[in-house]
Design a protein around this motif. Structure first.
Motif, short mmCIF file in Angstrom:
data_model
loop_
_atom_site.label_atom_id
_atom_site.label_comp_id
_atom_site.label_asym_id
_atom_site.label_seq_id
_atom_site.Cartn_x
_atom_site.Cartn_y
_atom_site.Cartn_z
N ARG A 110 -0.56 11.97 12.35
CA ARG A 110 -0.94 12.41 11.61
C ARG A 110 -2.58 12.05 12.32
NH1 ARG A 110 0.14 8.16 7.21
NH2 ARG A 110 -1.32 7.08 7.82
N SER B 153 0.81 10.99 2.41
CA SER B 153 -0.52 10.19 2.63
C SER B 153 -1.33 10.90 4.13
CB SER B 153 0.41 9.28 2.84
OG SER B 153 1.29 9.80 4.34
N ARG C 288 -5.82 9.86 1.40
CA ARG C 288 -5.88 8.69 1.91
C ARG C 288 -7.72 7.83 1.32
NH1 ARG C 288 -2.24 7.35 5.33
NH2 ARG C 288 -3.11 5.52 5.24
N VAL D 1 6.47 11.62 0.89
CA VAL D 1 5.72 10.92 1.16
C VAL D 1 4.51 11.26 2.56
CG1 VAL D 1 6.79 8.98 1.98
CG2 VAL D 1 4.55 8.53 0.05
N SER D 2 5.45 11.80 3.48
CA SER D 2 4.41 10.90 4.40
C SER D 2 3.24 12.09 5.01
CB SER D 2 5.17 11.15 5.95
OG SER D 2 5.66 10.21 6.15
N SER E 226 0.95 -1.06 0.24
CA SER E 226 0.06 0.06 0.32
C SER E 226 0.56 0.67 -0.43
CB SER E 226 -0.87 -0.08 1.24
OG SER E 226 0.07 -0.02 2.72
N GLY E 227 2.21 1.18 0.78
CA GLY E 227 2.77 2.54 0.39
C GLY E 227 3.27 2.73 -0.51
N TYR F 26 1.22 5.08 -2.39
CA TYR F 26 1.21 6.76 -1.10
C TYR F 26 2.23 7.41 -2.54
CZ TYR F 26 -2.90 5.55 1.51
OH TYR F 26 -3.37 5.60 1.95
N ARG F 27 3.60 6.64 -2.56
CA ARG F 27 4.52 7.23 -3.31
C ARG F 27 4.14 7.28 -4.77
NH1 ARG F 27 9.82 5.85 -1.33
NH2 ARG F 27 9.40 4.86 1.29
N ASP G 224 3.11 9.81 10.37
CA ASP G 224 2.52 8.61 10.58
C ASP G 224 1.94 8.52 11.36
OD1 ASP G 224 3.81 8.73 7.91
OD2 ASP G 224 5.31 6.91 7.91
N ARG H 262 9.61 10.63 9.08
CA ARG H 262 8.96 10.17 9.30
C ARG H 262 7.35 9.09 9.97
NH1 ARG H 262 10.62 5.87 4.88
NH2 ARG H 262 8.46 5.65 4.19
N GLY I 115 1.24 -1.94 5.11
CA GLY I 115 1.43 -0.70 5.08
C GLY I 115 1.42 -0.20 6.82
N ARG I 116 0.34 1.05 7.51
CA ARG I 116 0.27 1.74 8.45
C ARG I 116 -0.89 1.30 8.98
NH1 ARG I 116 4.44 2.27 5.98
NH2 ARG I 116 6.28 3.84 6.52
N ASP I 117 -2.04 1.39 8.39
CA ASP I 117 -3.36 1.09 8.89
C ASP I 117 -4.18 0.09 8.33
OD1 ASP I 117 -3.24 1.94 5.96
OD2 ASP I 117 -5.37 3.52 6.63
O1 DC Z 1 5.29 1.80 3.64
P1 DC Z 1 6.75 2.83 2.87
O2 DC Z 1 7.88 2.59 3.46
O3 DC Z 1 6.82 2.45 1.27
O4 DC Z 1 5.30 3.69 2.48
C1 DC Z 1 5.65 4.94 2.18
C2 DC Z 1 4.59 5.92 3.56
O5 DC Z 1 3.58 5.95 2.47
C3 DC Z 1 4.72 6.20 4.96
O6 DC Z 1 5.90 7.00 4.90
C4 DC Z 1 3.42 5.89 5.01
C5 DC Z 1 2.90 6.16 3.67
N1 DC Z 1 2.00 5.19 4.07
C6 DC Z 1 0.99 5.28 4.79
O7 DC Z 1 0.31 6.46 5.42
N2 DC Z 1 -0.12 4.04 4.78
C7 DC Z 1 -0.54 3.06 4.67
N3 DC Z 1 -0.73 1.98 4.86
C8 DC Z 1 1.53 2.94 4.12
C9 DC Z 1 1.47 3.69 3.50
#
Ligand code: DC
Length: 232
Positions: A192, A108, A114, A104-105, A36-37, A40-41, A189, A185, A134-136
Protein backbone atom coordinates in the motif's frame (compact mmCIF):
# COMPACT_ATOMS: atom_id res chain seq x y z
CA UNK A 1 15.01 -7.52 35.19
CA UNK A 2 13.83 -3.91 35.05
CA UNK A 3 13.32 -2.19 31.72
CA UNK A 4 13.32 1.62 31.64
CA UNK A 5 10.20 3.62 30.67
CA UNK A 6 10.27 3.13 26.94
CA UNK A 7 8.07 2.33 23.96
CA UNK A 8 8.48 -1.10 22.42
CA UNK A 9 7.30 -1.37 18.80
CA UNK A 10 6.64 -4.84 17.41
CA UNK A 11 5.89 -5.03 13.69
CA UNK A 12 5.73 -7.85 11.21
CA UNK A 13 3.69 -10.06 8.94
CA UNK A 14 0.25 -11.42 9.85
CA UNK A 15 0.17 -14.27 12.36
CA UNK A 16 3.82 -14.12 13.31
CA UNK A 17 2.82 -14.14 16.97
CA UNK A 18 3.34 -10.42 17.52
CA UNK A 19 0.48 -10.08 19.97
CA UNK A 20 1.44 -13.22 21.88
CA UNK A 21 4.97 -11.94 22.47
CA UNK A 22 3.79 -8.38 23.12
CA UNK A 23 1.28 -9.53 25.74
CA UNK A 24 3.89 -11.61 27.50
CA UNK A 25 6.37 -8.73 27.56
CA UNK A 26 3.62 -6.48 28.93
CA UNK A 27 2.87 -8.99 31.65
CA UNK A 28 6.50 -9.68 32.58
CA UNK A 29 7.66 -6.06 32.69
CA UNK A 30 4.41 -4.28 33.63
CA UNK A 31 3.91 -2.52 30.33
CA UNK A 32 0.62 -1.53 28.72
CA UNK A 33 -0.10 -3.73 25.71
CA UNK A 34 -1.83 -2.15 22.72
CA UNK A 35 -2.93 -4.05 19.62
CA UNK A 36 -3.05 -1.53 16.78
CA UNK A 37 -4.47 -4.13 14.36
CA UNK A 38 -7.54 -4.35 16.61
CA UNK A 39 -8.26 -0.69 15.81
CA UNK A 40 -8.18 -1.37 12.07
CA UNK A 41 -10.36 -4.41 12.65
CA UNK A 42 -12.80 -2.28 14.69
CA UNK A 43 -13.08 0.25 11.86
CA UNK A 44 -13.64 -2.63 9.41
CA UNK A 45 -16.37 -4.21 11.54
CA UNK A 46 -18.07 -0.84 11.89
CA UNK A 47 -17.92 -0.32 8.10
CA UNK A 48 -19.40 -3.77 7.52
CA UNK A 49 -22.18 -3.26 10.03
CA UNK A 50 -23.09 0.05 8.45
CA UNK A 51 -23.33 -1.42 4.96
CA UNK A 52 -20.25 0.41 3.70
CA UNK A 53 -18.54 -2.65 2.28
CA UNK A 54 -20.29 -4.22 -0.72
CA UNK A 55 -20.51 -7.94 -1.53
CA UNK A 56 -17.64 -7.60 -3.99
CA UNK A 57 -15.49 -6.05 -1.27
CA UNK A 58 -15.60 -2.48 -2.58
CA UNK A 59 -15.63 0.18 0.11
CA UNK A 60 -17.88 3.25 0.18
CA UNK A 61 -15.06 5.62 1.13
CA UNK A 62 -17.21 8.76 1.17
CA UNK A 63 -19.69 7.05 3.49
CA UNK A 64 -16.92 5.66 5.68
CA UNK A 65 -15.24 9.02 6.08
CA UNK A 66 -18.51 10.55 7.27
CA UNK A 67 -19.29 7.56 9.51
CA UNK A 68 -15.93 7.78 11.30
CA UNK A 69 -17.12 11.03 12.86
CA UNK A 70 -19.58 8.95 14.90
CA UNK A 71 -17.28 6.05 15.68
CA UNK A 72 -16.31 5.79 19.33
CA UNK A 73 -13.53 3.19 19.12
CA UNK A 74 -11.35 2.54 22.13
CA UNK A 75 -9.53 0.00 24.27
CA UNK A 76 -11.19 -0.47 27.65
CA UNK A 77 -10.70 -2.65 30.68
CA UNK A 78 -12.60 -5.96 30.72
CA UNK A 79 -12.78 -8.81 33.19
CA UNK A 80 -10.06 -10.64 31.30
CA UNK A 81 -7.76 -7.60 30.92
CA UNK A 82 -8.65 -5.19 28.14
CA UNK A 83 -10.57 -5.29 24.90
CA UNK A 84 -11.65 -3.33 21.86
CA UNK A 85 -14.90 -1.41 22.26
CA UNK A 86 -17.29 0.35 19.91
CA UNK A 87 -19.12 2.62 22.32
CA UNK A 88 -20.12 0.37 25.22
CA UNK A 89 -20.01 -2.82 23.17
CA UNK A 90 -17.00 -5.12 23.49
CA UNK A 91 -16.26 -6.31 19.93
CA UNK A 92 -13.16 -8.35 20.69
CA UNK A 93 -14.69 -11.56 19.32
CA UNK A 94 -16.41 -10.07 16.26
CA UNK A 95 -13.24 -8.37 14.99
CA UNK A 96 -11.35 -11.71 14.81
CA UNK A 97 -13.59 -13.46 12.26
CA UNK A 98 -12.32 -14.41 8.80
CA UNK A 99 -14.87 -12.03 7.30
CA UNK A 100 -13.32 -9.06 9.06
CA UNK A 101 -9.84 -10.41 8.24
CA UNK A 102 -10.73 -10.52 4.56
CA UNK A 103 -11.71 -6.82 4.46
CA UNK A 104 -9.30 -5.27 6.95
CA UNK A 105 -6.26 -4.81 4.70
CA UNK A 106 -8.06 -2.71 2.04
CA UNK A 107 -9.75 -0.68 4.81
CA UNK A 108 -6.44 -0.07 6.56
CA UNK A 109 -4.86 1.09 3.29
CA UNK A 110 -7.18 4.15 3.20
CA UNK A 111 -5.24 7.25 4.33
CA UNK A 112 -8.07 8.83 6.40
CA UNK A 113 -8.55 5.50 8.22
CA UNK A 114 -4.85 5.49 9.09
CA UNK A 115 -5.10 9.05 10.42
CA UNK A 116 -8.13 8.10 12.52
CA UNK A 117 -6.27 5.16 14.08
CA UNK A 118 -2.92 6.96 14.44
CA UNK A 119 -4.54 9.76 16.46
CA UNK A 120 -5.77 7.21 18.98
CA UNK A 121 -2.48 5.30 19.11
CA UNK A 122 -0.43 8.47 19.66
CA UNK A 123 -2.59 9.37 22.65
CA UNK A 124 -1.64 6.08 24.32
CA UNK A 125 2.04 6.46 23.48
CA UNK A 126 2.35 9.66 25.50
CA UNK A 127 2.43 7.65 28.70
CA UNK A 128 5.43 5.43 27.76
CA UNK A 129 5.85 1.89 29.18
CA UNK A 130 3.84 0.77 26.20
CA UNK A 131 4.33 -2.25 23.98
CA UNK A 132 2.40 -1.89 20.74
CA UNK A 133 2.19 -4.30 17.85
CA UNK A 134 1.20 -3.70 14.23
CA UNK A 135 2.66 -3.08 10.78
CA UNK A 136 4.02 0.46 10.94
CA UNK A 137 4.61 1.16 14.63
CA UNK A 138 8.40 1.39 14.37
CA UNK A 139 8.35 3.18 11.02
CA UNK A 140 5.44 5.65 11.28
CA UNK A 141 3.49 5.63 14.54
CA UNK A 142 6.46 5.69 16.93
CA UNK A 143 9.61 6.13 14.81
CA UNK A 144 11.46 7.08 18.03
CA UNK A 145 10.51 3.89 19.89
CA UNK A 146 13.54 2.78 21.90
CA UNK A 147 13.12 -0.90 21.02
CA UNK A 148 11.86 -2.04 17.63
CA UNK A 149 11.29 -5.65 16.72
CA UNK A 150 10.36 -6.95 13.28
CA UNK A 151 8.81 -10.41 13.39
CA UNK A 152 8.67 -12.92 10.60
CA UNK A 153 8.07 -16.66 10.07
CA UNK A 154 7.33 -18.95 7.12
CA UNK A 155 3.84 -18.72 5.56
CA UNK A 156 3.13 -22.36 6.46
CA UNK A 157 3.91 -21.83 10.13
CA UNK A 158 1.85 -18.65 10.21
CA UNK A 159 -1.19 -20.18 8.47
CA UNK A 160 -1.15 -23.09 10.91
CA UNK A 161 -1.03 -20.70 13.86
CA UNK A 162 -3.95 -18.66 12.56
CA UNK A 163 -5.89 -21.86 11.84
CA UNK A 164 -5.32 -23.18 15.39
CA UNK A 165 -6.25 -19.82 16.89
CA UNK A 166 -9.55 -19.77 15.00
CA UNK A 167 -10.36 -23.36 16.00
CA UNK A 168 -9.65 -22.48 19.64
CA UNK A 169 -12.19 -19.66 19.32
CA UNK A 170 -14.88 -22.07 18.16
CA UNK A 171 -14.67 -21.17 14.46
CA UNK A 172 -14.46 -23.73 11.63
CA UNK A 173 -11.76 -22.47 9.29
CA UNK A 174 -10.66 -24.06 6.00
CA UNK A 175 -6.86 -24.18 5.72
CA UNK A 176 -6.77 -23.10 2.04
CA UNK A 177 -8.87 -20.03 2.84
CA UNK A 178 -6.73 -19.13 5.84
CA UNK A 179 -3.55 -19.38 3.72
CA UNK A 180 -5.12 -17.38 0.87
CA UNK A 181 -6.20 -14.62 3.25
CA UNK A 182 -2.77 -14.53 4.88
CA UNK A 183 -0.91 -14.15 1.57
CA UNK A 184 -3.37 -11.54 0.30
CA UNK A 185 -2.94 -9.50 3.46
CA UNK A 186 0.86 -9.80 3.29
CA UNK A 187 0.71 -8.44 -0.23
CA UNK A 188 -1.70 -5.56 0.43
CA UNK A 189 -0.01 -4.60 3.72
CA UNK A 190 3.44 -4.43 2.13
CA UNK A 191 2.41 -2.72 -1.11
CA UNK A 192 0.00 0.00 0.00
CA UNK A 193 1.05 3.58 -0.58
CA UNK A 194 0.67 4.89 2.97
CA UNK A 195 2.84 3.36 5.71
CA UNK A 196 3.42 -0.04 4.09
CA UNK A 197 4.68 -2.88 6.22
CA UNK A 198 8.45 -2.67 6.18
CA UNK A 199 11.27 -3.20 8.62
CA UNK A 200 12.61 -0.04 10.25
CA UNK A 201 16.38 0.23 9.70
CA UNK A 202 16.95 0.02 13.43
CA UNK A 203 14.57 -2.90 14.09
CA UNK A 204 15.84 -6.24 15.35
CA UNK A 205 14.57 -9.14 13.23
CA UNK A 206 13.00 -12.08 15.03
CA UNK A 207 12.26 -15.12 12.83
CA UNK A 208 10.31 -17.39 15.13
CA UNK A 209 9.48 -20.17 12.63
CA UNK A 210 11.32 -22.66 14.82
CA UNK A 211 11.23 -20.95 18.19
CA UNK A 212 9.16 -21.56 21.28
CA UNK A 213 7.57 -18.63 23.06
CA UNK A 214 10.01 -19.13 25.92
CA UNK A 215 12.95 -18.86 23.51
CA UNK A 216 11.46 -15.64 22.16
CA UNK A 217 11.27 -14.11 25.62
CA UNK A 218 14.87 -15.14 26.33
CA UNK A 219 15.85 -13.50 23.04
CA UNK A 220 14.01 -10.31 24.07
CA UNK A 221 15.65 -10.32 27.48
CA UNK A 222 19.10 -10.62 25.86
CA UNK A 223 18.27 -7.77 23.52
CA UNK A 224 17.33 -5.47 26.42
CA UNK A 225 20.31 -6.51 28.52
CA UNK A 226 22.63 -5.60 25.66
CA UNK A 227 20.83 -2.41 24.73
CA UNK A 228 20.37 -0.95 28.20
CA UNK A 229 23.45 -2.45 29.85
CA UNK A 230 21.35 -4.47 32.29
CA UNK A 231 23.54 -7.01 34.06
CA UNK A 232 21.10 -9.51 35.64
O1 DC B 1 -2.39 -7.58 13.34
P1 DC B 1 -3.73 -7.86 12.68
O2 DC B 1 -3.70 -9.04 11.77
O3 DC B 1 -4.84 -7.94 13.65
O4 DC B 1 -3.99 -6.58 11.75
C1 DC B 1 -5.13 -6.48 10.96
C2 DC B 1 -4.84 -5.62 9.74
O5 DC B 1 -4.66 -4.27 10.13
C3 DC B 1 -3.63 -6.00 8.92
O6 DC B 1 -3.96 -6.82 7.83
C4 DC B 1 -3.06 -4.70 8.45
C5 DC B 1 -3.67 -3.66 9.33
N1 DC B 1 -2.70 -3.02 10.22
C6 DC B 1 -2.01 -1.94 9.71
O7 DC B 1 -2.15 -1.63 8.54
N2 DC B 1 -1.16 -1.23 10.51
C7 DC B 1 -1.00 -1.60 11.79
N3 DC B 1 -0.17 -0.88 12.57
C8 DC B 1 -1.68 -2.71 12.32
C9 DC B 1 -2.52 -3.41 11.49
Amino acid sequence: MNIPDIIIAIDGYSSTGKSTLAKLIAEQYSFLYLDSGAMYRGVTLYAMENGLIAEDGSIDEVGLKAALNDLDLDFKATEGGSGTFIGDRCVEKEIRTLEVSSHVSPVSAIPFVRNFVDERLHAFGRRKRVVMDGRDIGTTVFPDAEVKIFMTATAEVRAQRRFDEMVSKGQEPVMEEVMKNLLERDYIDSHREVSPLSRADDAYVLDNSDMTLHEETVWFQGLCQGKFGILE
